[in-house]
Scaffold this active site. Structure first.
Site, mmCIF file in Angstrom:
data_model
loop_
_atom_site.group_PDB
_atom_site.id
_atom_site.type_symbol
_atom_site.label_atom_id
_atom_site.label_comp_id
_atom_site.label_asym_id
_atom_site.label_seq_id
_atom_site.Cartn_x
_atom_site.Cartn_y
_atom_site.Cartn_z
ATOM 1 N N GLY A 208 0.937 -1.228 0.088
ATOM 2 C CA GLY A 208 0.044 -0.039 -0.059
ATOM 3 C C GLY A 208 0.738 1.320 0.059
ATOM 4 O O GLY A 208 1.905 1.163 -0.314
ATOM 5 N N ASN A 209 0.361 2.323 0.188
ATOM 6 C CA ASN A 209 1.016 3.698 0.292
ATOM 7 C C ASN A 209 0.312 4.381 1.529
ATOM 8 O O ASN A 209 -0.737 4.107 1.878
ATOM 9 C CB ASN A 209 0.971 4.320 -1.037
ATOM 10 C CG ASN A 209 -0.359 4.649 -1.629
ATOM 11 O OD1 ASN A 209 -0.910 5.358 -0.903
ATOM 12 N ND2 ASN A 209 -0.828 3.905 -2.578
ATOM 13 N N ARG A 210 0.938 5.551 1.708
ATOM 14 C CA ARG A 210 0.529 6.556 2.802
ATOM 15 C C ARG A 210 -0.462 7.481 2.360
ATOM 16 O O ARG A 210 -0.808 8.530 3.326
ATOM 17 C CB ARG A 210 1.675 7.103 3.397
ATOM 18 C CG ARG A 210 2.762 6.706 4.080
ATOM 19 C CD ARG A 210 3.727 7.485 4.327
ATOM 20 N NE ARG A 210 4.931 6.743 4.863
ATOM 21 C CZ ARG A 210 5.099 6.478 6.219
ATOM 22 N NH1 ARG A 210 4.324 6.720 6.992
ATOM 23 N NH2 ARG A 210 6.031 5.859 6.641
#
Ligand code: CTP
Length: 400
Positions: A208-210
């Protein structure tokens, strides 16, 4: 300058009790609020409550204090009229210009922005009569926020719930701040993607990412306040649904693509604010991946995800559509942004410099919006909403 004058119209639905909270928020933030309930609204919440909370007299009919000509004066002097909840009956009266009580007279005399927050059962909302009335009101420049989906009166659930008072308050605040009577995105449909995709490895893990989704939500909120019908495609944000916005929840890049392609053919603008994973694991393990004693872990093989922005820019789902992308860059921000704009083929690209201070999840943002026409619009460090407003200014310019 005196306090902004707000008329809070309340019509006869169970959600009238939620308008008390909206009233409190408006008065506590320095607005002079005159509540104008319909006679049926008083079956749900009495005049004493409205009067005590607003500090102003309350009447439903044009026959009280006739010497003050209230049926004309209240609307004439308002800076904003907000009707919450707006029943199917009140929407119909407003659309047809009927004026049989103080609220409907006020709606005819008001020359300020008008916001309707409808609440009713799903069947009533979906009925062609209501839908046509809503379309009429929007065409004339009123902001009609979409009802929320959820529990309705009794055991029913569906679309028709009054959005949360805090969300309606935000719409009012924005409409007042813009101070326009003609919302420039009225009658437009915009699609906004927000958040970050998650690409599953196994039932418990993902890449995922932030991305927090806050910039995309700010875009959705501001577009709704400017009169647009908004489809917000949200990837893993965990944020509350903004008022007046249709929210589609997705998880992966492939799901996000499907949702965008479904909504885009009908859209005047598509804004890709979501952080879409460029790669996903080639294989999904149906069972949890276990560590094996004495063995190195297996490498994770990745494959490319479709580039949604490039795809819709190359093959426009609708002609004349404005397509906006986002890019986060660490070095050579403008030069890299220009290259990306060309590569993706979109009309506008919002370029952010990411670094120490500009972390994901913050409330603020700083950017330059590059146009395919060579334009460059810097947006100074400030709230994500300010950047959102600039994006819509540039989109509206290209649409109108
Ligand atoms: N985007 C997309 N589909 C993808 C990846 C990105 O639609 N598979 C969109 C994003 O929503 C954003 C824009 O493309 O609007 C920029 O994404 P970015 O990942 O920065 O672009 P890339 O071309 O992948 O550039 P980089 O090599 O810097 O990652």
């Amino acid at each position: 300058m005196g306090k902004p004058k707000v008329v809070l119209g309340v019509s006869g639905g169970i959600a009238a009790y939620k308008a008390c909270e909206l009233l409190r928020r408006l008065t506590e933030s320095g607005h002079d609020v005159r509540v104008v309930p319909t006679a049926s609204a008083l079956h749900f919440v009495g005049a004493a409550t409205w009067s005590a909370l607003s500090g102003n007299p309350v009447s439903t009919e044009v026959w009280d204090d006739v010497h003050e000509v209230p049926h004309v004066r209240i609307g004439q002097h308002a800076d904003l009229v907000v009707v919450a909840p707006a029943t199917a009956d009140t929407l119909a009266k407003a659309a047809h210009g009927l004026a049989d009580d103080l609220l409907t007279n006020t709606l005819l005399t008001a020359r300020c922005p008008v916001v309707f927050a409808p609440a009713m059962h799903t069947e009533m909302w979906e009925h062609p009569a209501t839908q046509e009335n809503v379309a009429t009101l929007r065409r004339r420049g009123a902001v009609v926020v979409e009802p929320a989906v959820g529990r309705l009166t009794g055991v029913d659930t569906g679309k028709g719930r009054l959005p949360e008072p805090a969300e309606i308050f935000e719409v009012c605040r924005r409409v007042l701040a813009r101070g326009v009577t003609e919302p420039d995105l009225a009658g437009r449909h915009v699609v906004v993607s927000a958040g970050g995709t998650r690409e599953p490895l196994d039932p418990v893990r993902f890449l995922g990412n932030r991305s927090s989704g806050k910039q995309g939500y700010a875009l959705a909120r501001t577009a709704a306040a400017r009169g647009a019908r908004v489809t917000l495609i949200a990837a893993n944000t965990g944020l509350p649904d903004p008022a007046g916005v249709d929210v589609v929840q997705v998880g992966t890049a492939v799901q996000l693509r499907e949702a965008v392609l479904k909504a885009a053919p009908d859209a005047d603008a598509v804004v890709m604010a979501a952080a879409v994973a460029d790669f996903r694991p080639a294989a999904y393990a149906a069972g949890k991946i276990k560590k094996k004693d004495g063995q190195d872990p297996d490498p994770i093989v990745l494959v490319r995800n479709p580039d949604i922005l490039a795809e819709i820019s190359a093959d426009r789902p609708r002609s004349g559509q404005v397509i906006v992308g986002f890019a986060a860059e660490t070095d050579d921000v403008l030069a890299n942004g220009r290259k990306k704009l060309e590569r993706k083929g979109c009309d506008l690209l919002v370029v952010n410099e990411v670094g120490e201070r500009k972390t994901f999840g913050s409330e603020e943002n700083e950017a330059v919006v590059l146009g395919a026409d060579g334009s460059e619009t810097p947006v100074p460090y400030g709230p994500k909403e300010a950047l959102a407003e600039t994006v819509w200014d540039l989109v509206a310019l290209r649409l109108n």
